[in-house]
Structures are given as C-alpha cells and as structure tokens.
Motif scaffolding. Structure first.
Motif, mmCIF file in Angstrom:
data_model
loop_
_atom_site.group_PDB
_atom_site.id
_atom_site.type_symbol
_atom_site.label_atom_id
_atom_site.label_comp_id
_atom_site.label_asym_id
_atom_site.label_seq_id
_atom_site.Cartn_x
_atom_site.Cartn_y
_atom_site.Cartn_z
ATOM 1 N N LEU A 551 -76.214 16.688 -15.617
ATOM 2 C CA LEU A 551 -77.646 15.839 -15.798
ATOM 3 C C LEU A 551 -78.313 16.328 -17.064
ATOM 4 C CD1 LEU A 551 -78.403 15.725 -11.907
ATOM 5 C CD2 LEU A 551 -77.313 13.662 -13.578
ATOM 6 N N GLY A 552 -78.469 17.847 -17.206
ATOM 7 C CA GLY A 552 -79.263 18.374 -18.032
ATOM 8 C C GLY A 552 -79.043 19.761 -18.202
ATOM 9 N N VAL A 553 -79.523 20.645 -19.238
ATOM 10 C CA VAL A 553 -79.512 21.925 -19.641
ATOM 11 C C VAL A 553 -80.763 22.262 -20.218
ATOM 12 C CG1 VAL A 553 -78.359 23.783 -20.775
ATOM 13 C CG2 VAL A 553 -76.833 21.888 -20.105
ATOM 14 N N VAL A 554 -81.486 23.220 -19.469
ATOM 15 C CA VAL A 554 -82.563 23.820 -19.913
ATOM 16 C C VAL A 554 -82.542 25.179 -20.245
ATOM 17 C CG1 VAL A 554 -85.204 24.122 -19.295
ATOM 18 C CG2 VAL A 554 -83.753 22.094 -18.448
ATOM 19 N N GLY A 555 -82.914 25.649 -21.677
ATOM 20 C CA GLY A 555 -82.646 27.034 -22.067
ATOM 21 C C GLY A 555 -83.960 27.774 -21.696
ATOM 22 N N LEU A 556 -83.999 28.653 -20.730
ATOM 23 C CA LEU A 556 -84.929 29.412 -20.860
ATOM 24 C C LEU A 556 -85.306 30.570 -21.451
ATOM 25 C CD1 LEU A 556 -84.273 29.951 -16.699
ATOM 26 C CD2 LEU A 556 -85.699 28.526 -17.868
ATOM 27 N N HIS A 557 -86.574 30.964 -21.840
ATOM 28 C CA HIS A 557 -87.003 31.986 -22.875
ATOM 29 C C HIS A 557 -86.393 33.276 -22.410
ATOM 30 C CE1 HIS A 557 -89.689 34.622 -25.082
ATOM 31 N NE2 HIS A 557 -89.662 33.561 -25.855
ATOM 32 N N THR A 585 -68.020 8.329 -15.254
ATOM 33 C CA THR A 585 -67.880 7.838 -16.679
ATOM 34 C C THR A 585 -67.650 8.826 -17.629
ATOM 35 O OG1 THR A 585 -69.065 6.416 -18.281
ATOM 36 C CG2 THR A 585 -70.326 7.866 -16.789
ATOM 37 N N ASP A 586 -67.045 8.614 -18.723
ATOM 38 C CA ASP A 586 -66.595 9.594 -19.660
ATOM 39 C C ASP A 586 -67.626 9.655 -20.623
ATOM 40 O OD1 ASP A 586 -64.266 10.299 -18.613
ATOM 41 O OD2 ASP A 586 -63.210 8.695 -19.853
ATOM 42 N N ASN A 587 -68.720 8.631 -21.002
ATOM 43 C CA ASN A 587 -69.896 8.629 -21.929
ATOM 44 C C ASN A 587 -70.993 8.463 -21.423
ATOM 45 O OD1 ASN A 587 -70.936 8.684 -24.431
ATOM 46 N ND2 ASN A 587 -70.395 6.226 -24.906
ATOM 47 N N TYR A 588 -71.925 9.432 -21.601
ATOM 48 C CA TYR A 588 -73.169 9.333 -20.681
ATOM 49 C C TYR A 588 -74.292 10.469 -21.424
ATOM 50 C CZ TYR A 588 -71.436 13.387 -18.257
ATOM 51 O OH TYR A 588 -71.090 14.512 -17.869
ATOM 52 N N PRO A 589 -75.373 10.064 -21.421
ATOM 53 C CA PRO A 589 -76.430 11.061 -22.193
ATOM 54 C C PRO A 589 -76.695 12.100 -21.261
ATOM 55 C CG PRO A 589 -77.480 9.091 -21.117
ATOM 56 C CD PRO A 589 -76.231 8.733 -21.107
ATOM 57 N N ILE A 590 -76.937 13.337 -21.925
ATOM 58 C CA ILE A 590 -77.302 14.429 -21.227
ATOM 59 C C ILE A 590 -78.722 15.006 -21.637
ATOM 60 C CG2 ILE A 590 -76.888 16.876 -20.821
ATOM 61 C CD1 ILE A 590 -73.938 16.134 -21.299
ATOM 62 N N PHE A 591 -79.632 15.585 -20.662
ATOM 63 C CA PHE A 591 -80.901 15.874 -21.044
ATOM 64 C C PHE A 591 -81.031 17.208 -21.409
ATOM 65 C CE2 PHE A 591 -84.846 18.066 -19.917
ATOM 66 C CZ PHE A 591 -85.836 17.271 -20.263
ATOM 67 N N PHE A 592 -81.537 17.561 -22.725
ATOM 68 C CA PHE A 592 -81.400 19.050 -23.029
ATOM 69 C C PHE A 592 -82.863 19.468 -23.553
ATOM 70 C CE2 PHE A 592 -77.213 18.082 -24.426
ATOM 71 C CZ PHE A 592 -76.328 19.111 -24.039
ATOM 72 N N ALA A 593 -83.471 20.622 -23.154
ATOM 73 C CA ALA A 593 -84.466 21.067 -23.473
ATOM 74 C C ALA A 593 -84.601 22.468 -23.537
ATOM 75 C CB ALA A 593 -85.597 20.495 -22.496
ATOM 76 N N THR A 594 -85.324 23.320 -24.319
ATOM 77 C CA THR A 594 -85.628 24.728 -24.430
ATOM 78 C C THR A 594 -87.298 25.093 -24.208
ATOM 79 O OG1 THR A 594 -83.988 24.615 -26.201
ATOM 80 C CG2 THR A 594 -85.330 26.692 -26.057
ATOM 81 N N PHE A 666 -87.850 15.327 -17.859
ATOM 82 C CA PHE A 666 -86.757 14.991 -17.393
ATOM 83 C C PHE A 666 -86.913 13.875 -16.347
ATOM 84 C CE2 PHE A 666 -83.865 15.287 -13.676
ATOM 85 C CZ PHE A 666 -82.414 15.308 -14.201
ATOM 86 N N VAL A 667 -87.864 13.648 -15.602
ATOM 87 C CA VAL A 667 -88.233 12.603 -14.629
ATOM 88 C C VAL A 667 -88.305 11.267 -15.326
ATOM 89 C CG1 VAL A 667 -89.865 11.469 -13.105
ATOM 90 C CG2 VAL A 667 -89.365 14.055 -13.089
ATOM 91 N N GLU A 668 -88.970 11.079 -16.517
ATOM 92 C CA GLU A 668 -88.750 10.003 -17.466
ATOM 93 C C GLU A 668 -87.266 9.713 -17.798
ATOM 94 O OE1 GLU A 668 -91.252 7.914 -17.859
ATOM 95 O OE2 GLU A 668 -92.188 9.119 -16.274
ATOM 96 N N PHE A 669 -86.706 10.541 -18.088
ATOM 97 C CA PHE A 669 -84.970 10.477 -18.419
ATOM 98 C C PHE A 669 -84.394 9.875 -17.251
ATOM 99 C CE2 PHE A 669 -80.977 12.533 -18.117
ATOM 100 C CZ PHE A 669 -80.242 12.060 -19.167
ATOM 101 N N ALA A 670 -84.540 10.445 -16.078
ATOM 102 C CA ALA A 670 -83.853 10.211 -14.984
ATOM 103 C C ALA A 670 -84.022 8.731 -14.404
ATOM 104 C CB ALA A 670 -84.101 11.189 -13.698
ATOM 105 N N LYS A 671 -85.359 8.365 -14.776
ATOM 106 C CA LYS A 671 -85.696 6.994 -14.125
ATOM 107 C C LYS A 671 -85.020 6.080 -15.192
ATOM 108 C CE LYS A 671 -90.202 8.004 -12.065
ATOM 109 N NZ LYS A 671 -91.638 7.998 -11.957
ATOM 110 N N LYS A 672 -85.263 6.503 -16.404
ATOM 111 C CA LYS A 672 -84.516 5.531 -17.584
ATOM 112 C C LYS A 672 -83.035 5.415 -17.216
ATOM 113 C CE LYS A 672 -84.052 5.352 -22.548
ATOM 114 N NZ LYS A 672 -84.330 5.838 -24.010
ATOM 115 N N GLU A 673 -82.448 6.406 -16.778
ATOM 116 C CA GLU A 673 -80.986 6.582 -16.554
ATOM 117 C C GLU A 673 -80.746 5.985 -15.304
ATOM 118 O OE1 GLU A 673 -78.189 7.343 -18.477
ATOM 119 O OE2 GLU A 673 -79.770 7.175 -19.678
ATOM 120 N N GLN A 674 -81.846 5.629 -14.440
ATOM 121 C CA GLN A 674 -81.554 5.121 -13.195
ATOM 122 C C GLN A 674 -80.458 6.047 -12.302
ATOM 123 O OE1 GLN A 674 -80.448 0.819 -13.769
ATOM 124 N NE2 GLN A 674 -82.106 0.301 -12.906
#
Length: 685
Positions: A551-557, A585-594, A666-674
């Motif tokens: 779903l996502g990867v968040v880089g912590l400080h 599925t093999d092709n899907y978007p992933i949420f990235f943030a730092t 991420f919430v906005e991303f999750a809603k968009k990705e349903q």
C-alpha cells in the motif's frame, strides 16, 4: 519575678500566649543569686522535669510547649527539647520536636524559637526538616507565629495551623483536591517539565541511593497514582489520595501502600500478589511530593510512556534493539489503516503497547463523535459504555517477549481498556514453544483469559496462523536469530532447501506478521531502511509482494528513535491479497512519502511547534498546545485536531491546528484507489 522583666530588651514577647499560661509559668519561677549579685529566674522544665534558666528564648519555649500539651493534646513523651539534628558529623539542636507517634526516633513537627526573625527561622527550619524528614515546622518568637508543611526538600508551603494529636493535617486544611483541581494545577503544564524530568530528579535526590530497583519502585508509584486518578475521573467529588497532605512519613507510606494494594486488586497480573513498596518512608515521602501534582491521565498516555521508556532503556530494552515508538508515528499508522470496531488488531512486538492503545483511542473517539458524545479531556480515564468496552475485551491484543515491557503494556491497556487486557508474555517468533509455556501455572494465572480469546483467532492448533484484520508493530532490529528450531519454521529462514545459520530478527517478524493476518487483512510495520533498497534483501521484498499488496512506504526521519539509535527506518503498509477485499494484480500504484519535519533534534529532544507556528522550540512553555494543553510535536506525519464541545449546538467542533500531513495524503490516495478500508459498503467488511 514576672516574665516581662525577663523579656525586656529582647525581640521576644508574650502576645501569642494566654494569660492563664503566663500566670502558671510565673507561679513556678524560683530565683537564684548570680555571680554579679543579681537574680536569675529558674523553672522546672515542663518536658525535661529539671531546673532550667529562663532566658527570653526559654520563656517562649516553655509557654509553647505548654500549648502543645494542653491545646493540641500531645503527650509529654512525644515532645523533645534540644533534639539533635545531624549534618554529617556536626549536630545541631532543634528547640522543640514532636516525635512521630509510630517511631519516636523520627521527627514529625519541628519548632524553632531561636531565631527572632521569621526569615532566619524559616531557613533554619528548612534545613532541619530536610535533614530529618519532618512533615511540618513552626516558627515563633511569641509575637508572631508561622506554620509550614514540607512539600519536598526545596519547597515549604504555609499552612494555617498544625494538627492536634488526634488529627492529621488534612483535617486542619479541609481542602478538597479533586481531579478537576489536579487538572488546573498540573505540574507538567505549569512548569513545562516532563514526567521523565521528574523521575530523573527523583533519581538524583533519592532513588540512586535508596538501594532499590528504580524501575520497580517508580512503576509501583505510577501504578498507584493512575488508580487514584481514575477514581477521581469517574467520581468528581473524590478527593485524590496520592498526595502528601501532612501525614508523617510513616503514615504517608501506609496510605500509599493501601492505595497500591487497591490498584493491584483491581488491575491484576501486573504485580505479584505479595508486592509491596520497598522505599523507606522518608524516600517515599519525597517521591510522592514530586509526583502528586502531575496529571498522568491525558489524551494519549504519552506522559506515562515517556517515563517508562526512560526507565526501561536503563535495563535490557535498548540492548535488544527494541525502542518505544513515538506516539506521532503510531497515530500516523492508525489513521492510515483506519481500524473499525469489529476488526481484531494485534501488536506482535508490543513494547508499551502503543499501537493497540492508540487503536482503542481511534475507535472510541469515532464512536463518540458518531454518537455526538463529548470527547473528554480525560479521555483515557472516564467510564466507557458497553460498546466501547466490548471492543477492547474481544478485539485488541498484544504480545511481547520482554517481561517488563509486558507489565507496562498491561498497565496501559488495563487503563485504556477500562479494566480489560489481552496483553501476553510470549515469544512471537518461537511459537512452537507456546503450548509448553501456556501450561505453566504462573503464566496461566496472569494471561489465560487473554490467551483463550487469542486461540479463537488461530487458524491451526500450532499457532502458525491467525485471522487478524489489523496488525501494527515495531519489531526489534538488533541481533539475529540463530536457533535452527525457530528458523526451520520460516520460509525466510531457509535458503536452497536448508536452514540458514542466522537470520535478522526483523526479517522473521515480516513473515510471522503476514501469517497473523487473514486474507484482506492489513499491516503497518516499522523496518530498517535497508530492507527497502539493499540488493541482498530483494528476496524479502519479493516474498512480501507475492502475499500482499504494498500500500505504501513512509520514510521516517533519522532522529525518530534518538537518543537510543540513529538507525534510519521506514513504515511499510500492506494488505494481504483477497479475492473480494484486495484482488491480486501485478500492476498497481504505491503510496510513497518521506517525513520532512523531524519531530526530534539530533540529541533526541522533542521539537515542538512554536505557539505562532513560525518555527520550532524544545521549550514546552513556548510551544503550540492542543486541547489538553499538551505541546504539539513538530512533525508532518499527520495533522492535529482539537475537538471542542459547543454547548449551544451540543456538538463537537473540529479545529485543525497543524497542517495536513502524510496520513491525510494517504487517506486521499486510499479513497482514490478504492481501498477496502476507506470506501463504503460492501467492501469495508
């Protein structure tokens, strides 16, 4: 001879004393010729029963001693004159001491008449009470009189009088001290200090030389105080007992011991049934005075957690590479996974149980908002309804292999869960031994109720798989697992059909945690940054991707886990593949943030938003505060919302005081990705 003749030219007087007592003393005077041909006055001492010369100071002392006996009812045997007070090898003499009724070797009240000026007398008394541990002190010169309570070694509080023999200072003051009073005077918000600061001060002043286990004794005091505060939160008229209200040190210890026993009776499984406070009465008195003005209950138990992290870092916690996760990281994960009331959740490396506790807060707060109930200032302490309690009893679990951490976690869960806890002392990775461990009587006495519920979520008899909907964890990074018996049970413990010699503990946790999830279940896990980009760890990433949607990867400080470690970490969020909730599925978007706003400086000190949001500060007194008057950490992992109850509209008003952060993005991303846990039915279940 009359007393005014003796006092003539001195700074002493008879104004404070009854004429009858003055007359009585004068009738007992005998005179003797001195070497100069004059007369000196003598009297048989009311306490020592021997002749003493009546100097101005002695006149005041005799009259005040008579008051102590007649007005206050103290028996003569409890009163001592010229009481020795030791400062190293030097001994000074206190004018009058009322001794403790339970131990005549202990001073209860010290009276000083030597110094004719109140300021001088007060300073003398401070040193005397500090040296002896006396609870109260009196200064008088016959003209004026002052009464003081020793709140701690550095603080005298003026009081209206001292108690009689059959009273306590509490009877004299008749001063209620409820939870509302504690909130108004909370030492942490008033001084900007943290509970950790107070614990380190107690260490310096008392605990380091007390010959006790510092962790255990501070834990007991916090445990008793939490019980006291919860009683005060549920009963507005309840007078808090965890305070030094003028008892002798021995009486105070008896009171705190009783409170601790009540806490142990209500919250079982944290301390042995025969546990007792091992601090001496004088040491305990200082600790109680230091802690009594602190409000431990708050919106997220962050106050308590910081102190426990400090205490445990001094033992084995840090050596195992396991550190308490900052609350703002936990809250980000909880917001991103959006737990619901019917979804079971577990933390498999619980530490102080931050993830489960904050999951409880998230679910409860949404319940309250949905029912339009007030979000309380004492959110963690107020009595919860049936729905809230049932959620905790049946759906919230935690496991840790460190016994001290489990006890801390159980305490916070007991409190947050309104008296219920499913926190267990188990080795998450070594599940083959669970059957043996759980049959031990001592283990069963404490953990059996929670374990019975855990077994219901197991998918097999050997505990290799479970049906949890949510898992959040920050597993230990340091050290490798080398036991073949453990490694052979993990695919990631094998290579080319053979058991590896050693595997990083966090690697095994990845596989174990995925096996805790049912299809469609979701996980947030803190991992070393290297697992995401080291070429040698590609097989781990492939293992995860085969079983889960990333779903996502968040880089912590890099400062997140300072001062304990500067290891760079990231949070991985996944959802287990499921035909309905998360079709593969093999092709899907992933949420990235730092993370950009660091939360801590390079020394590991917390950074706060300045009150005007123009920058940062390490001084809580200059910081932006939330609705609970707690300083807001400078980070961008999620926003901070204040819930204010509008009596006119009878609803909670939401006020956002910091910008949206990574969780909101991420919430906005999750809603968009349903994603199933952020869209309406039928995919929410």
């Amino acid at each position: 001879m009359i007393l005014t003749d003796i006092l003539k030219g001195s700074e002493y007087s008879l104004i404070l004393f009854k004429q009858d007592n003055i007359n009585s003393l004068e009738e007992r005077i005998i005179t003797k010729m001195n070497k100069k041909g004059g007369e000196d006055a003598y009297v048989t001492c009311i306490v020592r029963n021997k002749e003493v010369k009546l100097t101005p100071e002695e006149v005041v002392r005799q009259l005040y001693a008579q008051e102590l006996i007649e007005k206050y009812g103290y028996p003569k045997e409890r009163i001592a004159f010229e009481y020795p007070i030791y400062f190293g090898r030097e001994a000074k003499r206190a004018d009058i001491v009322i001794r403790d009724k339970d131990d005549f070797n202990v001073a209860y009240i010290i009276v000083e008449v030597k110094k004719p000026k109140a300021k001088d007398g007060r300073e003398q008394l401070k040193s005397y009470t500090h040296s002896t541990g006396a609870s109260m002190a009196v200064w008088t010169n016959g003209t004026a009189i002052t009464y003081h309570q020793r709140k701690n070694p550095n603080y005298f509080e003026d009081i209206p009088d001292i108690p009689k023999d059959n009273q306590t200072l509490e009877d004299i003051l008749q001063r209620p001290f409820t939870m509302d009073d504690l909130i108004k005077s909370d030492k942490l918000t008033q001084t900007g200090k943290s509970l950790k600061d107070l614990v380190t001060e107690m260490e310096d002043e008392v605990l380091a030389n007390a010959g006790v286990d510092v962790f255990e004794e501070v834990f007991k005091l916090i445990f008793a105080k939490l019980f006291d505060e919860q009683a005060g939160a549920t009963d507005k008229k309840y007078n808090l007992e965890f305070r030094n209200s003028g008892q002798s040190d021995i009486q105070l210890k008896e009171k705190i011991e009783k409170l601790f026993k009540k806490a142990c009776a209500k919250w079982e499984g944290v301390f042995p049934v025969d546990a007792k406070i091992n601090l001496t009465p004088p040491h305990l008195s200082i600790c109680v005075s230091s802690l009594e003005g602190v409000k431990l209950f708050n919106s997220n138990l962050d106050v308590v957690d910081e102190a426990f992290e400090y205490l445990m870092s001094k033992s084995s916690k840090g050596e195992k590479g396991q550190y308490f996760t900052p609350r703002y990281v936990i809250d980000m994960c909880v917001k991103m996974l959006n737990p619901q009331p019917d979804e079971p959740i577990i933390d498999t490396a619980a530490g102080s149980s931050g993830f489960p506790v904050h999951t409880i807060f998230h679910v409860w707060k949404n319940m309250q908002l949905k029912k339009n109930e007030k979000v309380s200032h004492l959110f963690t302490a107020v009595k919860k309804g049936y729905e809230e309690t049932e959620y905790v009893v049946n759906n919230v679990f935690a496991i840790d292999f460190d016994e001290k951490a489990v006890r801390v976690a159980r305490t916070l869960n007991l409190i947050a869960g309104d008296g219920q806890t499913n926190v267990m002392h188990l080795n998450t990775l070594d599940y083959s031994r669970w059957t043996t461990v759980t049959k031990e009587d001592t283990w069963n006495d404490t953990y059996n109720n929670g374990f019975k519920k855990l077994k219901k979520l197991s998918t097999d008899s050997n505990f290799s798989g479970f049906d949890f909907t949510i898992l959040m964890a920050n597993p230990p990074f340091a050290g490798d697992v080398k036991e073949g018996q453990i490694l052979s049970r993990y695919e990631l413990g094998m290579k080319n059909g053979k058991t590896q010699n050693s595997v990083g503990r966090d690697i095994l946790f990845i596989e174990r945690n995925i096996n805790f999830l049912k299809p469609g279940g979701r996980m947030a896990i803190v991992l070393p940054q290297g697992r995401f980009n080291n070429s040698s760890d590609k097989y781990i990433r492939e293992f995860i991707a085969e079983r889960c949607r990333i779903l996502g990867v968040v880089g912590l400080h890099g400062n997140t886990f300072k001062p304990h470690t500067g290891t760079k970490t990231s949070v991985l969020l996944v959802q287990k593949w499921d035909d309905k909730l998360c079709p593969k599925t093999d092709n899907y978007p992933i949420f990235f943030a730092t993370q950009q706003k660091e939360g801590k400086n390079n020394s590991g000190d917390k950074l706060y938003w300045l009150n005007d949001k123009s920058g940062t500060t390490t001084d809580p007194k200059l910081a932006l505060c939330d609705m609970y008057d707690h300083p807001v950490i400078y980070h961008d992992l999620h926003n901070t919302i204040n819930y204010r109850w509008n009596d006119a509209k009878s609803c909670n008003e939401l006020e956002q005081i910091t910008p949206d952060g990574i969780a909101e993005a991420f919430v906005e991303f999750a809603k968009k990705e349903q994603l199933s846990f952020f869209v309406d039915a039928p995919l929410t279940k």
